[in-house]
Design a protein around this motif. Structure first.
Motif, short mmCIF file in Angstrom:
data_model
loop_
_atom_site.label_atom_id
_atom_site.label_comp_id
_atom_site.label_asym_id
_atom_site.label_seq_id
_atom_site.Cartn_x
_atom_site.Cartn_y
_atom_site.Cartn_z
N ALA A 52 -71.07 77.67 -23.83
CA ALA A 52 -72.26 78.29 -23.36
C ALA A 52 -73.10 77.17 -22.82
CB ALA A 52 -73.01 78.82 -24.65
N HIS A 53 -73.31 76.00 -23.23
CA HIS A 53 -73.87 75.03 -22.43
C HIS A 53 -73.38 74.71 -21.18
CE1 HIS A 53 -76.94 74.44 -25.54
NE2 HIS A 53 -76.07 74.00 -26.57
N VAL A 54 -72.10 74.46 -21.17
CA VAL A 54 -71.31 74.27 -19.90
C VAL A 54 -71.58 75.39 -18.81
CG1 VAL A 54 -69.06 73.68 -18.86
CG2 VAL A 54 -69.71 72.68 -21.04
N ASN A 55 -71.50 76.49 -19.26
CA ASN A 55 -71.79 77.79 -18.42
C ASN A 55 -72.96 77.48 -17.68
OD1 ASN A 55 -69.58 79.13 -19.30
ND2 ASN A 55 -70.60 80.48 -20.83
N VAL A 56 -74.13 77.20 -18.61
CA VAL A 56 -75.58 77.10 -17.82
C VAL A 56 -75.39 75.88 -16.82
CG1 VAL A 56 -78.06 76.48 -18.32
CG2 VAL A 56 -76.80 77.97 -19.94
N ILE A 57 -74.79 74.86 -16.81
CA ILE A 57 -74.75 73.93 -15.85
C ILE A 57 -73.83 74.09 -14.95
CG2 ILE A 57 -73.67 71.57 -15.64
CD1 ILE A 57 -74.47 71.14 -18.61
N ALA A 58 -72.83 74.95 -15.14
CA ALA A 58 -71.76 75.46 -13.94
C ALA A 58 -72.62 76.33 -12.93
CB ALA A 58 -70.55 75.76 -14.67
N LEU A 59 -73.22 77.34 -13.68
CA LEU A 59 -74.01 78.50 -12.97
C LEU A 59 -75.21 77.80 -12.24
CD1 LEU A 59 -73.54 81.32 -15.36
CD2 LEU A 59 -72.47 81.02 -13.24
N ARG A 60 -75.97 76.68 -12.55
CA ARG A 60 -77.17 76.24 -12.12
C ARG A 60 -76.36 75.69 -10.80
NH1 ARG A 60 -82.25 74.87 -14.06
NH2 ARG A 60 -82.79 76.14 -15.94
N ARG A 61 -75.60 74.67 -10.78
CA ARG A 61 -74.68 74.36 -9.86
C ARG A 61 -74.13 75.18 -8.63
NH1 ARG A 61 -73.74 68.92 -10.14
NH2 ARG A 61 -74.14 67.92 -12.11
N ARG A 62 -73.46 76.13 -9.24
CA ARG A 62 -72.75 77.25 -8.27
C ARG A 62 -73.73 78.16 -7.61
NH1 ARG A 62 -69.26 80.72 -10.31
NH2 ARG A 62 -68.12 80.63 -8.18
N TYR A 63 -74.75 78.65 -8.49
CA TYR A 63 -75.71 79.70 -8.09
C TYR A 63 -77.41 79.17 -8.17
CZ TYR A 63 -71.77 82.69 -8.33
OH TYR A 63 -70.58 83.34 -8.01
N PRO A 64 -77.65 78.02 -7.55
CA PRO A 64 -79.08 77.46 -7.55
C PRO A 64 -80.07 78.54 -7.40
CG PRO A 64 -78.10 76.72 -5.75
CD PRO A 64 -76.93 77.45 -6.51
N ASP A 65 -80.26 79.59 -6.60
CA ASP A 65 -80.99 80.40 -6.00
C ASP A 65 -80.88 81.63 -6.90
OD1 ASP A 65 -82.12 78.42 -4.36
OD2 ASP A 65 -80.42 78.94 -2.74
N ALA A 66 -80.03 81.72 -7.63
CA ALA A 66 -79.97 83.28 -8.58
C ALA A 66 -81.30 83.47 -9.25
CB ALA A 66 -78.70 83.17 -9.39
N SER A 67 -81.59 84.75 -9.53
CA SER A 67 -82.67 85.08 -10.23
C SER A 67 -82.40 84.93 -11.61
CB SER A 67 -82.84 86.62 -10.20
OG SER A 67 -83.83 87.07 -10.82
N ARG A 68 -83.34 84.12 -12.34
CA ARG A 68 -83.35 83.77 -13.54
C ARG A 68 -84.33 84.08 -14.44
NH1 ARG A 68 -80.12 79.95 -11.01
NH2 ARG A 68 -78.12 79.54 -12.08
N PRO A 69 -84.69 85.11 -15.07
CA PRO A 69 -85.78 85.50 -15.68
C PRO A 69 -86.13 84.61 -16.76
CG PRO A 69 -84.50 87.60 -15.54
CD PRO A 69 -83.34 86.36 -14.85
N TYR A 70 -85.35 83.93 -17.48
CA TYR A 70 -85.60 82.78 -18.27
C TYR A 70 -84.95 81.43 -17.64
CZ TYR A 70 -85.92 79.70 -22.38
OH TYR A 70 -86.06 78.73 -23.17
N ARG A 71 -85.65 80.51 -17.73
CA ARG A 71 -84.97 79.20 -17.24
C ARG A 71 -85.11 78.36 -18.24
NH1 ARG A 71 -84.07 79.25 -11.69
NH2 ARG A 71 -84.00 76.77 -11.63
N THR A 72 -84.41 77.40 -18.77
CA THR A 72 -84.30 76.46 -19.77
C THR A 72 -85.23 75.38 -19.46
OG1 THR A 72 -82.08 76.72 -20.33
CG2 THR A 72 -82.86 74.84 -21.44
N LEU A 73 -86.16 75.23 -20.20
CA LEU A 73 -87.11 73.99 -20.00
C LEU A 73 -86.35 72.55 -20.18
CD1 LEU A 73 -90.13 75.34 -22.24
CD2 LEU A 73 -90.17 75.36 -19.86
N PHE A 74 -86.99 71.75 -19.26
CA PHE A 74 -86.31 70.45 -19.23
C PHE A 74 -85.04 70.21 -19.06
CE2 PHE A 74 -89.88 70.49 -22.44
CZ PHE A 74 -90.74 69.64 -21.73
#
Length: 479
Positions: free
Chosen positions: A382-404
């Motif tokens: 799950a943690h790796v998913n967040v990192i991978a999706l932040r890199r692949r889809y930096p402009d995607a809509s994210r109603p919640y974004r992880t702080l820090f």
């Protein structure tokens, strides 16, 4: 690759009003799911074993484990609202890493673990009730009665589930809090050990830091709210809040519960007793303690069972919709939209160990530890998913974004790896546990490879496009 700008806070397929999803589950119900799954009878025993080993210093690994749990809750919140699917982790991993990691994560980290966790819980109820109330006789059959009742109730629909879960979680938390507060204050029985002695015995050298692996078991499971995202009201607000508040409530309850035990029970007894929570309640409340611990234990088991029968089948439903499992697991009841085949499947695999091992919870407990390694592996994914999706889809809509970001993900991965390394409760069991975990992961991996190649006819590690998965979600809202 860029995602089309689509808001992805999901609602059920019924209706929306003023941009708010009109699902059945509000914040209170989602918190009941989070708390009710985590606080099981097995966890009640494990927490007392931890405080028996480290004494008051157990507060340190308990706090570190809470921080690790907040990290995984942040990752699941971001993923669940970005990709609001019933399949939960399988859907997130499918677009981040591909189908093979998606199937491996859900089956090894949830289906197999749920199978042994629920069986162990029901066996503990058998043992406890048989010990407290011998007149009940063949308590082994109570496990099947409880399993059958909650399977039937979950087939009635999510609204019935929610009402049950609210009551079960409330009673369980009140019982444990009452036990902890009463023990801390000495309201019903004088303390056997003074507070000064507990402070004097505080020593991080008693192996406290190695107990982070044990303490993390007290917080696993709050992400079970995520498969219910399509059943939730205002998920963009309530999904993250339910997990964060739920984890904090759990931390507070366990803190009182664990420290209170030290005022009454010798640490050696807490480490070695088969039912240390029974010893604890009896010492703090006398004869009335047996009734209190019975209420806490039974409601904890029923709450865990109720949540699992609601959440895991919806994971399988989402996987069936994506072709990752047999389509029959995605069949819904016409009226209440319950994945009834998946509910019966989870009930069936839960009952299987009860038939094989009967009233011997020891074997199931060891298998649970082995399978729980796979659960922590699912958190790493799950943690790796967040990192991978932040890199692949930096402009995607994210109603919640992880702080820090990405610090919680890095801290979370490191903590889960540490917990896996120290997962064994005893050195002599290490080889057996890791071998068993390897066998579980190997079987699941083999089945996943055959299914993806022979049935789905897709590459193992090619991620699916995000826009296709999101556009196929039940519905969307601008929360």
């Amino acid at each position: 690759m860029q995602e089309t700008q689509t808001s992805v806070a999901s609602a059920p397929a019924t209706a929306t009003t003023n941009g708010k999803s009109q699902g059945v589950l509000g914040l209170k119900s989602l918190m009941a799911v989070a708390v009710g799954l985590v606080v099981s009878q097995g966890v009640m025993v494990i927490m007392l074993q931890g405080v028996g080993i480290a004494g008051a210093a157990f507060i340190v690994p308990l706090t570190i484990a809470w921080l690790l749990a907040l990290c995984y809750a942040a990752s699941f919140s971001e993923l669940a609202l970005m990709i609001p699917r019933a399949g939960s982790l399988s859907a997130y991993t499918e677009v981040a890493l591909g189908h093979f990691p998606a199937i491996l994560a859900v089956f090894s980290g949830y289906v197999v673990v749920a199978m042994f966790a629920l069986s162990a819980e029901l066996l503990l109820v058998n043992y406890l009730l048989g010990l407290l109330y011998p007149s009940l006789g063949g308590t082994h059959y109570l496990a099947f009665i409880i399993l059958g009742v909650f399977t039937g109730l979950n087939l009635l629909g999510i609204d019935v589930f929610a009402k049950l879960q609210n009551v079960l979680a409330f009673v369980m938390v009140v019982a444990l809090t009452l036990l902890g507060v009463s023990a801390m204050t000495g309201s019903f029985a004088p303390h056997a050990v003074g507070a000064g002695q507990l402070v004097a015995d505080f020593n991080l050298g008693d192996g406290a830091f190695t107990l982070i692996a044990l303490a993390i078991w007290g917080y696993v499971g709050v992400e079970f709210v995520c498969p219910l995202v399509t059943e939730s009201r205002n998920p963009a607000r309530n999904i993250p809040r339910s997990m964060f508040i739920g984890l904090t409530v759990i931390f507070a309850v366990f803190l009182l519960y664990c420290l209170g035990a030290l005022f009454y029970i010798p640490r050696e007894t807490l480490m070695n007793a088969e039912l240390p929570h029974l010893e604890y309640a009896t010492a703090a409340f006398g004869g009335a303690g047996t009734f209190l611990v019975a209420v806490a234990a039974v409601t904890a088991t029923c709450s865990t069972l109720n949540t699992s029968l609601a959440s895991v089948p919806r994971m399988l439903q989402g996987m069936a919709e994506q072709g990752q499992v047999f389509p029959i697991l995605g069949r819904l009841t016409p009226k209440n939209r319950v994945p009834w085949v998946a509910v019966l499947f989870i009930a069936g695999v839960t009952g299987l160990p009860l038939l094989i091992w009967g009233n011997d919870p020891g074997t199931v407990g060891l298998l649970l530890v082995a399978a729980a390694i796979a659960w922590l592996l699912a958190y790493i994914i799950a943690h790796v998913n967040v990192i991978a999706l932040r890199r692949r889809y930096p402009d995607a809509s994210r109603p919640y974004r992880t702080l820090f970001y990405p610090l919680p993900q890095i801290f979370g991965i490191a903590g889960m790896v540490y917990a896996i390394v120290y997962a064994s409760p005893a050195p002599e069991l290490t080889a057996w546990i890791f071998t068993s975990a390897g066998v579980v992961l190997g079987i699941v991996s083999l089945i996943a490879v055959i299914w993806i190649k022979a049935v789905m006819k897709k590459p193992l590690f090619r991620p699916e496009p995000l826009d296709e998965l999101v556009s196929d979600a039940p519905s969307k809202t601008n929360d």
